[in-house]
Design an enzyme around this catalytic site. Structure first.
Site, PDB file in Angstrom:
ATOM      1  N   TYR A 174     -19.314 -27.914 -28.813  1.00  0.00           N
ATOM      2  CA  TYR A 174     -19.216 -27.597 -27.391  1.00  0.00           C
ATOM      3  C   TYR A 174     -18.372 -28.647 -26.679  1.00  0.00           C
ATOM      4  CZ  TYR A 174     -22.632 -31.251 -26.131  1.00  0.00           C
ATOM      5  OH  TYR A 174     -23.264 -32.464 -25.941  1.00  0.00           O
ATOM      6  N   CYS A 175     -17.801 -28.240 -25.534  1.00  0.00           N
ATOM      7  CA  CYS A 175     -17.053 -29.146 -24.660  1.00  0.00           C
ATOM      8  C   CYS A 175     -17.180 -28.618 -23.238  1.00  0.00           C
ATOM      9  CB  CYS A 175     -15.591 -29.271 -25.103  1.00  0.00           C
ATOM     10  SG  CYS A 175     -14.683 -27.707 -25.111  1.00  0.00           S
ATOM     11  N   THR A 176     -16.363 -29.095 -22.326  1.00  0.00           N
ATOM     12  CA  THR A 176     -16.533 -28.738 -20.916  1.00  0.00           C
ATOM     13  C   THR A 176     -16.302 -27.254 -20.660  1.00  0.00           C
ATOM     14  OG1 THR A 176     -15.779 -30.947 -20.303  1.00  0.00           O
ATOM     15  CG2 THR A 176     -15.828 -29.289 -18.558  1.00  0.00           C
TER      16      THR A 176
END
Length: 315
Positions: A174-176
């Site tokens: 996951y990331c922003t």
């Protein structure tokens, strides 16, 4: 709230990035949008702010291009512009990495909706991996997420060795907003990991659609808001003041421009150190004046967004 922030990306081949950049800049000028947009041969990545009407017209115009049929906008309502200027630039990649050979539009990790990610993340056969930089995950991250001590996303390939112990598990990245995960998950597949997934739309979409449950702290964003709340279910603060170590989600840039470290500093310590991260930085002769915000945006100097178009043409 009469304004919106749009966060978006799309990996898709662009034959003439320079021409596209020029046309796209003119579109943004016509709609009085501000923000940062990156154009590359591999696609489009941006965060912009504008009135609700302008944002609606922008989204309609972008989606009308068949190349961006798969693009999804993350939309947040705000009180005013969250950017001071408009920058539309051509770069080698839409997110800076050392993975230019990776083509996410051809092969990448399996996308998980926020609800699917939520259902999987706590299983014993799953490991959740944060692919963001340290200053981002130190402010907020999913419970029990594996972090990789990354100062910049281009360091990600050098950290993959640390994930080898999880090769028999499902890897949930996951990331922003999702743009980094596209390349990170594709690279993991290239390195022999078999069960690789990614949170589609990133933390922002997870907060909007799944309530942000089990995301501890705040999410760092790349506009004047700096950080936003995500978790409406079981929120907490995990970051601590650099000076007194009390819980604080208040991010500042050190007032010493030669340091400029981006870190948490509570209001009390901010006043004591006048926006510096340490006593040494507070005593530095070049220390900037502290106005209580801990941010030091560049002066607009009567900025005219059209000048970006003119200056680019001369380059």
């Amino acid at each position: 709230m009469n304004y919106q922030v749009l966060l978006y990306y799309c990996y898709t081949p662009l034959d003439n990035p320079e021409q596209f950049r020029d046309e796209h800049h003119r579109l943004c000028l016509a709609l009085d949008l501000r923000g940062r947009i990156i154009v590359a041969a591999e696609g489009l990545n941006g965060t912009v702010s504008g009135t609700q009407e302008s944002c609606a017209r922008y989204m309609e115009a972008v989606k009308a291009d068949p190349r961006f049929a798969a693009l999804e906008f993350k939309v947040d309502n705000v009180a005013a512009h969250t950017f001071q200027k408009l920058h539309v630039r051509v770069k080698p990649e839409i997110v800076h990495s050392s993975l230019r050979h990776v083509r996410p539009h051809e092969k990448t990790g399996q996308h998980l909706s926020p609800e699917e990610f939520k259902a999987l993340k706590d299983r014993d056969d799953v490991v959740v991996v944060d692919v963001r930089s340290d200053y981002e995950y130190n402010l907020g991250r999913f419970k029990n997420a594996v972090t990789l001590d990354i100062e910049n996303f281009r360091d990600f390939p050098d950290r993959v060795e640390r994930l080898k112990e999880f090769k028999d598990k499902k890897i949930l990245t996951y990331c922003t907003g999702g743009v980094k995960c596209e390349k990170a998950s594709a690279f993991l597949l290239e390195q022999g990991f078999e069960n690789v997934y990614q949170l589609h739309g990133g933390i922002i979409k997870y907060g909007m659609e799944a309530g942000g449950e089990d995301f501890d702290g705040q999410c760092y964003v790349f506009d004047n808001r700096v950080a936003v709340d995500v978790n409406r279910v079981n929120p907490t603060v995990i970051s601590r003041c650099q000076h007194c170590q009390q819980p604080s989600s208040r991010l500042i840039n050190c007032a010493n421009p030669h340091c400029n470290a981006h870190l948490p500093l509570c209001e009390a310590c901010g006043e004591t150190l006048q926006g510096a991260c340490s006593e040494a930085c507070a005593a530095h002769p070049d220390k900037r004046a502290y106005d209580g915000t801990g941010t030091y945006p560049k002066l607009s100097n009567h900025y005219n967004p059209a000048q970006g178009l003119a200056s680019y043409a001369k380059a």
